[in-house]
Write an enzyme that holds these catalytic residues in place. Structure first.
Site: not given
Ligand code: XIL
Length: 374
Positions: A167, A217, A285
């Site tokens: 991120e 990200d 994710e």
């Protein structure tokens, strides 16, 4: 086609037929011997995995553990390998859980991922302090390098893929403002503030030349603006020989996510192959939030229509992921959590973002995505 592959396809097809036949009852436990398995269904496409915690695997006879071994061939720790867990004080590392996790993966022929070496969140403050004041850029970089070298060297050859930075691209600019970017800044004086990222990748490469080094990200799969920012950042770093091997797409998507939007974003970042032909993508994710970001705190009702739309989001998404795998871009898809009941998205709401429900049963969406495989 080899015999064992034929048998595997037959077994998956048979399990799906049983599940989808009769009165539409799809209630197999994900750990059940006769249940179809995500990793087997997609064995010709990509590895399928989940974020777990070590308490899930402590007891090999637990249903959580059996589900993990049955369904997944790649795993990541949800929190226990983050800096605040393994390195809470400068001179103290706690590797017990990470060690146990990597041993477990090897025992079960599962590919472990490492999440994450550098992040603005879940990182202890000592990295950034010198007494009561700010640490200098040199000190922050030295601590960061020491952390990366120690952790990556410990699992050299064993953890195959690392989220080296997480991120780092902001929502509103080129680079996220964080303690890392603030304190390290433009250290090499070349006009950009990617320096902590560049140094992180170089330290990781030095510690394990064969590990896959990823920049990870969120929203880069669903916002073209953010995908372009990521493209620009990675392009620049690749031009400076920063050893970035691939892009991790978190894919915390929402119900109703437009698959064409996903295609557009993947296409933008796929253009990095013009610079680095073997650049790889991983989905790191994945989950499907059943609530909009600003939705009022009223629990969703799992009506037929709602479930249909939820299932369609999954099948649309897996259709795109399968295309990416067929084109050679993608080899790993990880779900962020083991089942609905433990998802991080249960914050204030009961959420249903996964392919496995809180009773550890495969959801309809799981059967539907498995039909897309192969
Ligand atoms: C989340 C975990 O799931 C939570 O348990 C924890 O409280 C906060 O972090 N992006 C990431 C993950 O890269 O590390 C985050 O995990 C979810 C968002």
């Amino acid at each position: 086609m080899k015999m064992n592959k034929l048998l595997r396809i037959f077994a998956v097809a048979a399990a799906l037929c049983i599940a989808l036949s009769g009165c539409g009852v799809k209630t197999q436990y994900a750990y059940g011997e006769d249940a179809p398995s995500l990793k087997d269904a997609f064995s010709d496409d990509f590895r399928v995995g989940a974020a777990i915690n070590t308490w899930d695997i402590e007891d090999p006879n637990s249903n959580n553990c059996k589900t993990i071994v049955k369904q997944f061939n790649t795993l990541v720790l949800e929190n226990e390998s983050k800096p605040e867990s393994i390195h809470p004080e400068e001179d103290r590392y706690y590797f017990d859980k990470f060690d146990m996790f990597v041993d477990f993966c090897e025992e079960h022929d599962i590919t472990p991922r490492g999440h994450t070496l550098v992040w603005h969140s879940q990182v202890p403050n000592w990295f950034f302090k010198d007494g009561n004041g700010d640490a200098s850029a040199e000190l922050v970089l030295q601590r960061m390098r020491d952390h990366i070298t120690t952790v990556v060297t410990r699992y050299k050859g064993r953890v195959k893929s690392w989220d080296v930075v997480n991120e780092v691209i902001g929502d509103d600019g080129q680079l996220r403002f964080s303690e890392w970017s603030r304190l390290v800044g433009d250290y090499d004086g070349d006009g950009d503030k990617y320096d902590f990222i560049e140094e992180a990748f170089r330290a990781a490469r030095e510690a394990d030349p064969d590990a896959r080094l990823m920049i990870n990200d969120y929203s880069i799969e669903a916002s073209e603006d953010k995908a372009i920012r990521m493209y620009t950042a990675v392009k620049q770093m690749l031009s400076e020989d920063v050893p970035i091997d691939g892009i991790g797409f978190q894919m915390h998507i929402g119900k109703g996510q437009d698959p064409d939007q996903l295609r557009k974003c993947f296409e933008i970042l796929g253009r990095l192959r013009e610079i680095k032909p073997d650049l790889i993508f991983e989905v790191t994710e994945l989950d499907v939030n059943c609530y909009g970001w600003n939705q009022p705190a009223e629990d969703v009702k799992l009506t037929k229509d709602f479930i249909k739309e939820f299932n369609k989001t999954y099948t649309d998404t897996f259709t795109v992921l399968k295309e990416l795998s067929d084109e050679g871009y993608l080899d790993s898809v990880i779900m962020w959590g083991l089942h609905d009941g433990v998802s991080w998205l249960n914050n204030g709401h009961k959420n249903y973002p996964m392919l496995i429900d809180s009773d550890l049963k495969l959801k309809e969406a799981a059967y539907e995505v498995m039909e897309l495989a192969g």
